[in-house]
Design an enzyme around this catalytic site. Sequence first.
Site, mmCIF file in Angstrom:
data_model
loop_
_atom_site.group_PDB
_atom_site.id
_atom_site.type_symbol
_atom_site.label_atom_id
_atom_site.label_comp_id
_atom_site.label_asym_id
_atom_site.label_seq_id
_atom_site.Cartn_x
_atom_site.Cartn_y
_atom_site.Cartn_z
ATOM 1 N N LYS A 91 -54.193 -18.185 24.087
ATOM 2 C CA LYS A 91 -55.559 -17.560 23.732
ATOM 3 C C LYS A 91 -54.831 -16.426 22.748
ATOM 4 O O LYS A 91 -55.264 -15.428 22.837
ATOM 5 C CB LYS A 91 -56.457 -17.067 24.829
ATOM 6 C CG LYS A 91 -57.576 -16.542 24.409
ATOM 7 C CD LYS A 91 -58.650 -17.659 23.761
ATOM 8 C CE LYS A 91 -60.003 -17.010 23.417
ATOM 9 N NZ LYS A 91 -60.788 -18.149 22.856
ATOM 10 N N TYR A 135 -52.343 -14.312 38.299
ATOM 11 C CA TYR A 135 -52.263 -14.582 39.806
ATOM 12 C C TYR A 135 -51.328 -13.511 40.508
ATOM 13 O O TYR A 135 -51.672 -13.151 41.370
ATOM 14 C CB TYR A 135 -51.412 -15.819 40.054
ATOM 15 C CG TYR A 135 -52.544 -16.789 39.992
ATOM 16 C CD1 TYR A 135 -53.126 -17.222 38.859
ATOM 17 C CD2 TYR A 135 -52.745 -17.678 40.998
ATOM 18 C CE1 TYR A 135 -53.801 -18.362 38.926
ATOM 19 C CE2 TYR A 135 -53.686 -18.957 41.153
ATOM 20 C CZ TYR A 135 -54.378 -19.147 39.939
ATOM 21 O OH TYR A 135 -55.100 -20.095 39.967
ATOM 22 N N ASP A 160 -57.050 -29.152 36.607
ATOM 23 C CA ASP A 160 -58.078 -29.756 37.122
ATOM 24 C C ASP A 160 -58.709 -30.569 36.181
ATOM 25 O O ASP A 160 -59.222 -31.923 36.536
ATOM 26 C CB ASP A 160 -58.850 -28.779 37.818
ATOM 27 C CG ASP A 160 -58.495 -28.561 39.275
ATOM 28 O OD1 ASP A 160 -57.662 -28.615 39.569
ATOM 29 O OD2 ASP A 160 -59.492 -28.023 40.079
ATOM 30 N N ASP A 198 -54.061 -23.638 35.766
ATOM 31 C CA ASP A 198 -54.736 -24.103 36.867
ATOM 32 C C ASP A 198 -56.046 -24.770 36.534
ATOM 33 O O ASP A 198 -56.496 -25.770 37.020
ATOM 34 C CB ASP A 198 -55.156 -22.724 37.652
ATOM 35 C CG ASP A 198 -56.050 -22.927 38.824
ATOM 36 O OD1 ASP A 198 -55.692 -23.859 39.403
ATOM 37 O OD2 ASP A 198 -57.014 -22.298 38.921
ATOM 38 N N ASP A 200 -59.532 -22.688 24.656
ATOM 39 C CA ASP A 200 -61.055 -23.431 24.641
ATOM 40 C C ASP A 200 -60.928 -24.804 23.785
ATOM 41 O O ASP A 200 -61.346 -25.715 24.399
ATOM 42 C CB ASP A 200 -61.728 -22.443 24.059
ATOM 43 C CG ASP A 200 -61.348 -21.571 22.764
ATOM 44 O OD1 ASP A 200 -59.981 -21.959 22.650
ATOM 45 O OD2 ASP A 200 -62.122 -21.017 22.232
#
Length: 361
Positions: free
Chosen positions: A195, A146, A255, A251, A227
């Site tokens: 990751k 970001y 959600d 983020d 993942d």
Amino acid sequence: MNLNLVCIPGDGIGPEIVAQAKKVLDKVASVYGHEINYTDILMGGASIDVHGIPLTDEAIATAKAADAVLMGSIGGDTNTSPWYQLPPEKRPEAGLLKIRKALNLFANLRPAVLYDELSGACPLKEEISKAGFDMMIMRELTGGLYFGERKTTTENGVRKAVDTLSYDENEIRRIAIKGFDIARKRRGKVTSVDKANVLDSSRLWRAVVNEVAKDYPDVTLEHMLVDNCAMQLVKDPAQFDVILTENMFGDILSDEASMVTGSIGMLASASLNDTKFGLYEPSHGSAPDIAGKDLANPIATILSASMMLRYTFDLDKEADAIDAAVQQVLKDNYRTGDIFSEGCEKVGCNQMGDLIVERIC
Ligand code: IPM
Ligand code: MG
């Protein structure tokens, strides 16, 4: 106590839901003997319409001078709103990123809880949802993709865009400490998500989290690839207590976690710096399609106000009073449209606010 609050009603349903949270806070203040001063600032589309930019320096200075910020939501319909014809740095979301950075709000707490009364709204199979779940996503909020260097160029007629994912060890350490601290107050487990099988930034993340963990022998730490975490959230959400992760992964996973609860209209959030200061906002967006129609669910904003009393002001009794009033209104079968089910009474945003105010004691 004297509470100096800055409110950001923002766009879409923002003004309606913030109005309900203010009503609830005023009731809490009168029952428990506090004085609340509110100052509104403009951010997002509301600021673009007046000042041409999504957040002014004056608005930032006003927010900085407050004890805490209570926000509704910002942004509009990205397909139809003229705000999205502007260059990216002048769009509503740029205001949100700017205030996060300017106030150093690096720790974003997003609880995802399955409420008993709303378990029917959970999209998972009953054999999974019956275990219930109550997790806290701790998302790093001022670093990573970001805020890394980005640019769009054309080389030899070929368009190219670059975003940079960068973290230094201090950024990782301070969010990890917040994650472990909060796990200690909960069920004592941290799942750090990265990751690390691909990314250098994730390998550093994992190394620093391991170092911090040494100071928390009472907290269990596990590492999970992002993942796999996306998969585990729908397979077995009850396994999670605190999920600690970087900005972009957080983020996306937050959600997903909120959707799994079936009631994104219920989920609060807090963005904190290393003092008691915080910005509190619902986890959902500005829902421009239902704005101004008295249809929005104000509960996420009201619960954000409760998080504010708890984290910024250490007013636990008062925060408990809000949480209990929300629980009671659900027990009494009142629902806004987003969480409505057969046999309940459907109410609007304003009435939901009033019903919660009545139950504050
Ligand atoms: C969020 C939102 C923001 C983010 C957007 C509006 C910039 O999705 O708070 O999760 O990506 O952080
Ligand atoms: Mg998001």
